[in-house]
Structure formats: structure tokens, C-alpha cells
Design a protein around this motif. Structure first.
Motif, short mmCIF file in Angstrom:
data_model
loop_
_atom_site.label_atom_id
_atom_site.label_comp_id
_atom_site.label_asym_id
_atom_site.label_seq_id
_atom_site.Cartn_x
_atom_site.Cartn_y
_atom_site.Cartn_z
N THR A 58 27.66 -10.06 23.42
CA THR A 58 26.61 -10.26 24.42
C THR A 58 26.37 -8.95 25.16
O THR A 58 27.30 -8.16 25.37
N GLY A 59 25.13 -8.73 25.53
CA GLY A 59 24.79 -7.52 26.27
C GLY A 59 24.71 -6.27 25.40
O GLY A 59 24.55 -5.17 25.91
N VAL A 60 24.82 -6.45 24.08
CA VAL A 60 24.72 -5.31 23.16
C VAL A 60 23.55 -5.55 22.21
O VAL A 60 23.46 -6.61 21.59
N TRP A 61 22.66 -4.59 22.13
CA TRP A 61 21.55 -4.63 21.18
C TRP A 61 21.65 -3.39 20.29
O TRP A 61 22.42 -2.47 20.57
N ALA A 62 20.85 -3.38 19.22
CA ALA A 62 20.94 -2.29 18.25
C ALA A 62 19.61 -1.56 18.12
O ALA A 62 18.54 -2.11 18.44
N ALA A 63 19.69 -0.33 17.64
CA ALA A 63 18.50 0.41 17.20
C ALA A 63 18.75 0.88 15.77
O ALA A 63 19.87 1.25 15.42
N ARG A 84 13.90 -3.45 7.00
CA ARG A 84 14.46 -4.81 7.02
C ARG A 84 15.22 -5.03 8.33
O ARG A 84 15.04 -6.04 9.01
N LEU A 85 16.07 -4.07 8.70
CA LEU A 85 16.85 -4.18 9.94
C LEU A 85 15.93 -4.20 11.16
O LEU A 85 16.15 -4.95 12.11
N ALA A 86 14.88 -3.38 11.11
CA ALA A 86 13.99 -3.23 12.27
C ALA A 86 13.30 -4.53 12.65
O ALA A 86 12.86 -4.70 13.78
N ARG A 87 13.21 -5.45 11.69
CA ARG A 87 12.53 -6.72 11.97
C ARG A 87 13.45 -7.77 12.59
O ARG A 87 13.01 -8.82 13.00
N ASP A 88 14.75 -7.45 12.69
CA ASP A 88 15.69 -8.38 13.31
C ASP A 88 15.48 -8.38 14.84
O ASP A 88 15.25 -7.32 15.44
N SER A 89 15.61 -9.56 15.44
CA SER A 89 15.35 -9.64 16.89
C SER A 89 16.40 -8.90 17.72
O SER A 89 16.12 -8.52 18.86
N ARG A 90 17.60 -8.66 17.18
CA ARG A 90 18.61 -7.92 17.95
C ARG A 90 18.39 -6.41 17.85
O ARG A 90 19.07 -5.63 18.54
N VAL A 91 17.50 -5.98 16.96
CA VAL A 91 17.13 -4.56 16.90
C VAL A 91 15.93 -4.36 17.82
O VAL A 91 14.85 -4.91 17.59
N VAL A 92 16.16 -3.62 18.90
CA VAL A 92 15.16 -3.52 19.97
C VAL A 92 14.41 -2.20 19.98
O VAL A 92 13.54 -1.99 20.82
N ALA A 93 14.75 -1.29 19.06
CA ALA A 93 14.08 0.01 19.04
C ALA A 93 14.28 0.66 17.68
O ALA A 93 15.17 0.28 16.91
N ILE A 94 13.44 1.67 17.41
CA ILE A 94 13.57 2.48 16.20
C ILE A 94 14.17 3.82 16.61
O ILE A 94 13.57 4.59 17.36
N GLY A 95 15.39 4.09 16.14
CA GLY A 95 16.04 5.34 16.50
C GLY A 95 17.49 5.35 16.05
O GLY A 95 18.01 4.31 15.66
N GLU A 96 18.15 6.53 16.03
CA GLU A 96 17.41 7.62 16.61
C GLU A 96 16.67 8.38 15.53
O GLU A 96 17.13 8.50 14.40
N ILE A 97 15.52 8.90 15.95
CA ILE A 97 14.64 9.65 15.07
C ILE A 97 14.21 10.91 15.82
O ILE A 97 14.31 10.95 17.05
#
Ligand SMILES: [Zn+2]
Ligand SMILES: [Zn+2]
Length: 259
Positions: A58-63, A84-97
Motif C-alpha cells: 500500500t502507498g507504493v505505485w510504479a512507473a 503493456r505495463l503502462a496500461r496497468d492501474s498501479r502504473v501511474v506514470a511513464i518513466g524514467e525517460i
């Protein structure tokens, strides 16, 4: 005494440096007020690991993203996996880029190609971009503008420029994130940047296990130390951390779309 609420907007908590004591590290983070963090992928494999960690804490999200250092190895399979990962609801951003012309571990053409492609992905999935930029401000800002970062929003992570560059980032709609180097005696332009950026466009991060704040240099960084960086930023701005901490956390929650 309660500690101010903080959001670590850029950690690599899924990295092997934390394999032996990740639970204890998270516990220390929460005790220090760091209730939320985003753990950031740097290629397809580490982005998958980031999501796996976010899915169980809990309290952890991914990019999910591909770091400029890893751009040379980015093939179609990698881009498909990031999407594929980017469409998961726990992935909240695209990065790092982004671009890193300081170390140039990947050829510049590969860095630019990968950066552009993942900015397009950010627009497709409607998630903000987490941008890494080292010695490449002109090129990075040009690609961000061209790539429509105004539509997705994003964070210039571990900001290393001066006030003029900060102003250009703000003009593009970006949020500025300060990391451990703002606490260093040789912080260059960063104290001015900390004072310049409006309170609602500013966030903080650890970039752990890298870049520990003053007092912990030469050792592994961890999210609990975000309190030191945040306290220094509040001091530079002449405002109480009790107010700035929650304000920065609210900015991060709004950008990432999390509670
Ligand atoms: Zn970075
Ligand atoms: Zn990083």
C-alpha cells in the motif's frame, strides 16, 4: 509529535540494493512521514519488477519506462512490454525517460528515439512523464515540447538546472522535483531554484538508492531520508515543512491521480 506528510516521487525501491531489508526500509519511510512513493523502472525488466512491488504494497505505485542509459538495448519487444505495463492501474506514470549526455551510455540517437517513442506512449495512455535530464537541457526541452508534454504533464526529476531552465520547465507545464543534491554545500543553483518554483509546482524525491542527502553521502539512500531533503527545501523557502510537505504531497497525488 506528528511528522509532516511526504511523497517520494522518485525511488527505485525494487532495485536489488533493497532485496534484503525492503520491509524495514518501508517501515522507516512511513515512520519518517513518507506515506507514499512511486518506484521507477529503467527498462522492461525493472519496470515489471516495479509494478510487482507496487501491486503488493500500500502507498507504493510504479512507473514504467526506459532510462536513456538503457536506450540502446530498447527493441520492439521492450516497447511492447512497457506499453503493456503502462496500461496497468498501479502504473501511474511513464518513466524514467529522457536524455543523459553526461555519461552517454547509449548513443544519442538511441536516447532521442526512445524518449520520443515513450512520450507518445504517455499521450496514448494519458499518464504523466517522469523525465531524466543530464547535460541535455536544450535537447530535452525541445523533445518535450514537440512530444506534447503539455497534454500529459510530468516531472523534471532530480532537477539539475538553474532558474532560467526551471522557468522553461514550468512554461511546459512540468512540475520540478528536487533531490538530495539540494542539501549539499555545493548545491550550485539549486537553492535559488528551491526558492523560485511556486509551492504548487514543486515536489521532492530521493532517487534512492542513489544520491543520499548530506549526512548520508557515500551510503545507500532510502525513502526515509526524504525528510532531510524536504526540510532543507522548506528552510530555503522560509516556510514551515508542516505546510510545504502536505502541499508537495498533494501536487504529487494530483499528478499521479492517486489518493
Ligand atoms: Zn534519473
Ligand atoms: Zn532514477
Amino acid at each position: 509529535m506528528s511528522v509532516p506528510e511526504l511523497f517520494d516521487t522518485h525511488a527505485h525501491l525494487h532495485f536489488p540494493e533493497f532485496a534484503d531489508d525492503r520491509s524495514a526500509v518501508l517501515e522507516r519511510a512511513r515512520t519518517a512521514g513518507v506515506q507514499r512513493l512511486v518506484t521507477i523502472g529503467t527498462d522492461a525488466a525493472t519496470s515489471a519488477a516495479a509494478l510487482a512491488l507496487a501491486a503488493r504494497e500500500t502507498g507504493v505505485w510504479a512507473a514504467a519506462g526506459i532510462h536513456p542509459h538503457d536506450a540502446a538495448g530498447a527493441d520492439e519487444t521492450a516497447f511492447a512490454e512497457i506499453e503493456r505495463l503502462a496500461r496497468d492501474s498501479r502504473v501511474v506514470a511513464i518513466g524514467e525517460i529522457g536524455l543523459d549526455f553526461f555519461r552517454n551510455l547509449s548513443p544519442r540517437e538511441d536516447q532521442e528515439r526512445t524518449f520520443r517513442r515513450l512520450l507518445q506512449l504517455a499521450r496514448r495512455v494519458g499518464k504523466p512523464a517522469l523525465v531524466h535530464c543530464r547535460d541535455a537541457h536544450a535537447e530535452t526541452l525541445a523533445i518535450l515540447e514537440d512530444g506534447g508534454v503539455r497534454d500529459t504533464g510530468g516531472i523534471m526529476h532530480c532537477f539539475s538546472g538553474d532558474v532560467a531552465i526551471a522557468r522553461r520547465c514550468l512554461d511546459l507545464g512540468l512540475v520540478i522535483s528536487l533531490a538530495g543534491p539540494v542539501t549539499y554545500p555545493n548545491a550550485r543553483a539549486l537553492p535559488d531554484v528551491a526558492r523560485f518554483v511556486p509551492g504548487d509546482r514543486l515536489v521532492v524525491e530521493t532517487d534512492c538508492p542513489f544520491l543520499p542527502p548530506q549526512g548520508h553521502r557515500g551510503r545507500r539512500n532510502e525513502p526515509a531520508y526524504l525528510a532531510l531533503t524536504a526540510a532543507r527545501v522548506a528552510e530555503l523557502r522560509g516556510e514551515p515543512l508542516a505546510r510545504l510537505g502536505p502541499q508537495m504531497s498533494a501536487t504529487a497525488r494530483r499528478l499521479f491521480g492517486v489518493e
